[in-house]
Design a protein around this motif. Structure first.
Motif, PDB file in Angstrom:
ATOM      1  N   ALA A  85       0.827  -1.204   0.000  1.00 53.87           N
ATOM      2  CA  ALA A  85       0.000   0.000   0.000  1.00 53.87           C
ATOM      3  C   ALA A  85       0.863   1.256   0.000  1.00 53.87           C
ATOM      4  O   ALA A  85       0.560   2.229  -0.708  1.00 53.87           O
ATOM      5  N   ALA A  86       1.963   1.258   0.768  1.00 56.61           N
ATOM      6  CA  ALA A  86       2.854   2.415   0.803  1.00 56.61           C
ATOM      7  C   ALA A  86       3.488   2.637  -0.564  1.00 56.61           C
ATOM      8  O   ALA A  86       3.629   3.788  -1.020  1.00 56.61           O
ATOM      9  N   ALA A  87       3.864   1.565  -1.235  1.00 55.28           N
ATOM     10  CA  ALA A  87       4.455   1.693  -2.575  1.00 55.28           C
ATOM     11  C   ALA A  87       3.447   2.267  -3.559  1.00 55.28           C
ATOM     12  O   ALA A  87       3.789   3.129  -4.382  1.00 55.28           O
ATOM     13  N   LEU A  88       2.206   1.834  -3.487  1.00 54.00           N
ATOM     14  CA  LEU A  88       1.172   2.375  -4.380  1.00 54.00           C
ATOM     15  C   LEU A  88       0.911   3.853  -4.089  1.00 54.00           C
ATOM     16  O   LEU A  88       0.775   4.655  -5.014  1.00 54.00           O
ATOM     17  N   ARG A  89       0.832   4.183  -2.814  1.00 55.32           N
ATOM     18  CA  ARG A  89       0.621   5.584  -2.449  1.00 55.32           C
ATOM     19  C   ARG A  89       1.765   6.469  -2.959  1.00 55.32           C
ATOM     20  O   ARG A  89       1.536   7.546  -3.481  1.00 55.32           O
ATOM     21  N   GLY A  90       2.990   5.958  -2.818  1.00 55.61           N
ATOM     22  CA  GLY A  90       4.131   6.715  -3.288  1.00 55.61           C
ATOM     23  C   GLY A  90       4.145   6.834  -4.805  1.00 55.61           C
ATOM     24  O   GLY A  90       4.471   7.894  -5.357  1.00 55.61           O
ATOM     25  N   GLU A  91       3.795   5.776  -5.492  1.00 55.31           N
ATOM     26  CA  GLU A  91       3.806   5.775  -6.953  1.00 55.31           C
ATOM     27  C   GLU A  91       2.753   6.694  -7.545  1.00 55.31           C
ATOM     28  O   GLU A  91       2.982   7.393  -8.535  1.00 55.31           O
ATOM     29  N   TYR A  92       1.571   6.737  -6.924  1.00 60.36           N
ATOM     30  CA  TYR A  92       0.459   7.521  -7.468  1.00 60.36           C
ATOM     31  C   TYR A  92       0.187   8.802  -6.672  1.00 60.36           C
ATOM     32  O   TYR A  92      -0.777   9.503  -6.951  1.00 60.36           O
ATOM     33  N   GLY A  93       1.022   9.103  -5.695  1.00 66.72           N
ATOM     34  CA  GLY A  93       0.884  10.340  -4.930  1.00 66.72           C
ATOM     35  C   GLY A  93      -0.399  10.402  -4.119  1.00 66.72           C
ATOM     36  O   GLY A  93      -1.012  11.454  -4.021  1.00 66.72           O
ATOM     37  N   LEU A  94      -0.780   9.292  -3.542  1.00 64.56           N
ATOM     38  CA  LEU A  94      -2.008   9.260  -2.755  1.00 64.56           C
ATOM     39  C   LEU A  94      -1.748   9.560  -1.306  1.00 64.56           C
ATOM     40  O   LEU A  94      -0.809   9.286  -0.711  1.00 64.56           O
TER      41      LEU A  94
END
Length: 88
Positions: A79-88
């Motif tokens: 989840a942290a990687a996705l947030r970082g990748e998409y700026g969430l």
């Protein structure tokens, strides 16, 4: 053991339906060859449940293999990687 009937026996739907309800499996033949297999609703549901159990077991075994091989990622890290990748 399956009961074999020719396709012409399907013309009398009431008799054919009662035959399917009485027997475990009815094989309908056309020109001496199996054309289809008919199951009662109860038998069909049993088959569907067995298929569902087999799929679930297969997925569980795959998950266990992934755990053993380390082929998974922790949810929080994912989840942290996705947030970082998409700026969430």
């Amino acid at each position: 053991m399956a009961v074999c009937v020719p396709v012409r026996d399907m013309k009398s739907t009431a008799e054919f339906t009662s035959l399917v309800d009485r027997e475990r499996d009815v094989t309908v033949t056309r020109n001496g060859y199996a054309a289809m297999h008919c199951l009662s609703d109860e038998q069909y549901r049993i088959v569907q449940d067995e298929v569902a159990r087999a799929k679930l077991l297969s997925r569980m075994l795959l998950a266990e293999r992934e755990l053993e091989s380390g082929g998974y990622e922790d949810y929080d890290e994912f989840a942290a990687a996705l947030r970082g990748e998409y700026g969430l």
